[in-house]
Design a protein around this motif. Structure first.
Motif, short mmCIF file in Angstrom:
data_model
loop_
_atom_site.label_atom_id
_atom_site.label_comp_id
_atom_site.label_asym_id
_atom_site.label_seq_id
_atom_site.Cartn_x
_atom_site.Cartn_y
_atom_site.Cartn_z
N UNK A 153 0.83 -1.20 0.00
CA UNK A 153 0.00 0.00 0.00
C UNK A 153 0.87 1.26 0.00
N UNK A 154 1.86 1.30 0.90
CA UNK A 154 2.71 2.49 1.01
C UNK A 154 3.54 2.71 -0.25
N UNK A 155 3.93 1.60 -0.88
CA UNK A 155 4.67 1.72 -2.14
C UNK A 155 3.82 2.44 -3.18
N UNK A 156 2.56 1.99 -3.31
CA UNK A 156 1.69 2.58 -4.32
C UNK A 156 1.34 4.02 -3.93
N UNK A 157 1.25 4.28 -2.63
CA UNK A 157 0.87 5.62 -2.18
C UNK A 157 2.02 6.62 -2.27
N UNK A 158 3.23 6.12 -2.51
CA UNK A 158 4.43 6.97 -2.42
C UNK A 158 4.32 8.26 -3.23
N UNK A 159 4.01 8.11 -4.52
CA UNK A 159 3.95 9.27 -5.40
C UNK A 159 2.88 10.26 -4.97
N UNK A 160 1.77 9.73 -4.48
CA UNK A 160 0.66 10.60 -4.07
C UNK A 160 1.01 11.34 -2.78
N UNK A 161 1.70 10.65 -1.87
CA UNK A 161 2.11 11.28 -0.61
C UNK A 161 3.09 12.41 -0.89
N UNK A 162 4.03 12.12 -1.77
CA UNK A 162 5.02 13.14 -2.12
C UNK A 162 4.34 14.35 -2.75
N UNK A 163 3.26 14.08 -3.50
CA UNK A 163 2.53 15.18 -4.13
C UNK A 163 1.56 15.84 -3.16
N UNK A 221 3.68 -10.82 -8.71
CA UNK A 221 2.91 -9.89 -7.88
C UNK A 221 3.64 -8.57 -7.71
N UNK A 222 4.97 -8.65 -7.55
CA UNK A 222 5.77 -7.42 -7.44
C UNK A 222 5.62 -6.59 -8.70
N UNK A 223 5.57 -7.30 -9.85
CA UNK A 223 5.39 -6.67 -11.13
C UNK A 223 4.10 -5.85 -11.17
N UNK A 224 3.03 -6.46 -10.65
CA UNK A 224 1.73 -5.77 -10.65
C UNK A 224 1.76 -4.56 -9.73
N UNK A 225 2.44 -4.71 -8.59
CA UNK A 225 2.52 -3.58 -7.65
C UNK A 225 3.30 -2.43 -8.30
N UNK A 226 4.39 -2.79 -8.98
CA UNK A 226 5.20 -1.76 -9.64
C UNK A 226 4.36 -1.01 -10.68
N UNK A 227 3.52 -1.75 -11.37
CA UNK A 227 2.64 -1.16 -12.37
C UNK A 227 1.63 -0.22 -11.71
N UNK A 228 1.03 -0.69 -10.61
CA UNK A 228 0.06 0.13 -9.88
C UNK A 228 0.73 1.39 -9.34
N UNK A 229 1.96 1.23 -8.82
CA UNK A 229 2.67 2.35 -8.23
C UNK A 229 2.92 3.45 -9.27
N UNK A 230 3.17 3.02 -10.52
CA UNK A 230 3.41 4.00 -11.58
C UNK A 230 2.09 4.61 -12.07
#
Lengths: 362, 282
Positions: free
Chosen positions: A110-120, A155-164
């Protein structure tokens, strides 16, 4: 080399005004070693462009220049008409899916995917809803609390995709994202990625060394070789109308017929057929599936030759037959698996299927 | 896989070593800490808690222990403040001269501890380099007394001596951070500063913790720096242990203090290891 061949040869795509991303004369060297030479191309809004090339062709460097991790020595990057190359990576409306995913190991999915949004600095409620949406889009909602180290590569692949994608970039860059997956998962992810791209409508630039992957997924393929653009075209076109011997051999199987044209007749070893190309040395590309065993009914204008089947290589639905012609040259042909064939046979192909290509062997 | 004889031959020397030089002395120390010294200066083999009681009742012992911990804590903080920026610079920004800088950072380790402590003595003394310079510049009229023979001198010297020990684990933790994580962070819109606080610093914590533990534990048990530079106000707990084993001839009390120190350090190491495991990601 015949001058009339020129129009079919790789052209730098014209930087159209409607393009989302335009690369103009990008060049880059590492020390004395040039890795990219004069690359110009453009990506349309919503397009899936694949940069295809062998290792060392410069494809990853090109992607890193677009992402902002490397600086081009010369040339410029434009996004929707505005200069992109002067912005640092963190200011570019571009996100990357890294080859080895590069998930933050100390943060949960969750935090990985939220990273960009938190920074913004988005509001908490918006972050939660967008992250949940992104995770369910890649079917990873159930793993929100897991650490990246505890989930599988796919699964990591999917998370990386979601994070972007959660950042809603205008352009998504993917650096060989499927290369670490095993064959089955890889095919499945190709399909998913393609349909995901259609769904979100974001332009994708996808880097791969796998020509099959490129053909399955792309709207257009840009083939790189020694840091130069060899050809850029839609998959069907690049396959059926390869511009150079390199393209013809890199994408799919082919037979290269070297010969010459004289007085309207093409002559390659013992094969002769009429052609409209002007006189001179020439190379033709002839795909194995365009050669067949000569039928009882004589095909109109077909080139026929006699040969002997040396070898049959099983490929599942088809076989590749190695045919030794009477003049000693060997041609590959795609044959049926069940087809019974005597050793010595007559074969034929249509002259239209012999595509003249520029000789780019070095 | 391996034969019993082979395994025995390989494991016996270290086991013997640990037994002879660690476990047996510790056991002896433990026994001594219950014994007492008679009026005739003879060790009485009685099993009593008198020594431990004395540690609590006599102020100087626990006060010195507290002061030692306070000195060690300052040494730890200052070493981290020096070592972290150095390690960070080396790992992330010193591209060309990386090896040279690395060697420069650890070169003090090649110089004898004693030499380094004496060097500070010549710098900080009342006729020392620093005081001469200050007077020459007319910043002071008299030599500054607090520079030498003070807790200040001890903290300064120990920080100088133990910073390389803090630097090494911090540096190796920073070196282990995959660089594509930094790129990923920039890619997701984080500036240099945000990337440092959200990615690099959290991932360096195991190394920071290891470095902090090194500095604290080594400084806590140090006795040479306070002996040479501490003066009466800079005495540390090890100096008391040394004098108890020496001139005071009270081995039992010295053993009791040592044993308490040992327990303290082991507890610290235990928790530091636990935290380090939690912070380091698989």
């Amino acid at each position: 080399m015949a001058t009339t061949l020129e129009p079919t040869i790789a052209q730098p795509a014209k930087p159209t005004s409607g393009a989302l991303l335009t690369l103009r004369n990008i060049a880059k060297s590492f020390g004395q070693k040039p890795v990219l030479r004069d690359i110009s191309l453009s990506v349309a809004e919503g397009e899936f462009l694949t940069i295809l090339g062998e290792s060392g062709s410069g494809k990853t460097t090109l992607l890193r220049i677009i992402a902002g991790f490397e600086r081009a020595d010369t040339g410029e990057l434009l996004m929707a008409g505005a200069r992109l190359d002067q912005l640092p990576a963190y200011r570019r409306p571009v996100n990357t899916v890294f080859q080895h995913y590069a998930l933050f190991p100390h943060l949960s999915v969750f935090e990985n995917v939220a990273y960009g949004l938190k920074v913004a600095r988005l509001t908490k409620t918006e972050i939660v809803s967008r992250v949940e949406e992104a995770l369910s889009m890649v079917k990873m909602a159930a793993y929100a609390a897991s650490k990246p180290g505890n989930i599988s590569g796919g699964q990591q692949q999917r998370v990386a995709l979601a994070r972007a994608l959660v950042n809603r970039p205008r352009l998504l860059l993917l650096d060989e994202p499927l290369s670490a997956l095993d064959a089955n998962l890889r095919r499945q992810m190709q399909m998913e990625l393609k349909s995901l791209q259609r769904e979100v409508g974001i332009s994708f630039i996808f880097v791969t060394h796998d020509q099959e992957e490129a053909m399955v997924m792309s709207d257009r393929i840009a083939l790189l070789r020694f840091g130069q653009l060899e050809q850029i075209a839609a998959p069907r076109e690049i396959y059926s109308q390869p511009a150079t011997t390199y393209t013809a051999q890199f994408i799919g199987l082919t037979n290269l017929l070297r010969g010459e044209v004289k007085g309207g007749m093409a002559r390659c070893n013992s094969l002769v057929w009429p052609t409209e190309f002007p006189d001179g040395a020439v190379v033709f590309s002839l795909r194995p599936e365009n050669i067949r065993v000569a039928g009882v009914t004589e095909g109109d204008g077909m080139v026929t030759f006699r040969g002997r089947i040396q070898n049959r290589v099983f490929h599942g639905p088809t076989e590749i037959w190695q045919i030794q012609c009477m003049d000693g040259s060997v041609l590959s042909m795609r044959g049926g698996v069940r087809e019974e064939a005597a050793h010595d046979l007559d074969f034929e192909f249509s002259p239209q299927d012999a595509i003249p290509v520029r000789d780019s062997t070095s | 896989m391996f034969s019993r004889a082979y395994r025995l031959a390989v494991s016996l020397p270290p086991v013997l070593w640990v037994g002879m030089f660690l476990l047996v002395p510790y056991a002896l120390l433990f026994c001594y800490s219950f014994w007492t010294v008679s009026a005739q200066q003879a060790i009485v083999h009685s099993w009593m808690l008198d020594n431990y009681r004395q540690l609590v009742r006599v102020n100087i012992y626990w006060q010195t222990l507290l002061r030692s911990m306070w000195i060690a804590a300052r040494v730890m903080v200052f070493s981290l403040l020096l070592a972290f920026p150095l390690a960070y610079f080396l790992s992330f920004h010193a591209t060309r001269r990386k090896d040279l800088f690395y060697q420069l950072a650890i070169i003090p380790l090649w110089v004898s501890y004693l030499v380094r402590a004496y060097a500070w003595k010549t710098i900080l003394g009342s006729d020392g380099v620093l005081n001469t310079l200050l007077q020459y510049a007319h910043l002071t009229t008299h030599p500054l007394a607090f520079l030498l023979y003070s807790p200040f001198a001890v903290v300064l010297t120990l920080t100088h001596i133990y910073t390389p020990f803090t630097f090494l684990p911090v540096y190796s933790a920073l070196e282990r951070i995959p660089r594509n994580l930094v790129e990923a962070s920039h890619d997701l819109g984080a500036s240099q500063w945000q990337t440092f606080w959200r990615v690099i610093f959290p991932l360096s914590l195991p190394g920071v913790l290891a470095g902090a533990t090194f500095a604290f534990v080594l400084a806590l048990g140090d006795f040479l720096a306070p002996l040479l530079l501490g003066g009466p106000s800079g005495i540390m707990i090890s100096n008391i242990v040394v004098s108890l084993f020496g001139a005071a001839y009270n081995w039992p009390l010295g053993s009791a203090i040592s044993f308490c120190m040992l327990l303290l350090v082991l507890t610290l190491l235990f928790f530091s290891e636990k935290l380090e495991k939690r912070w380091s990601v698989q």
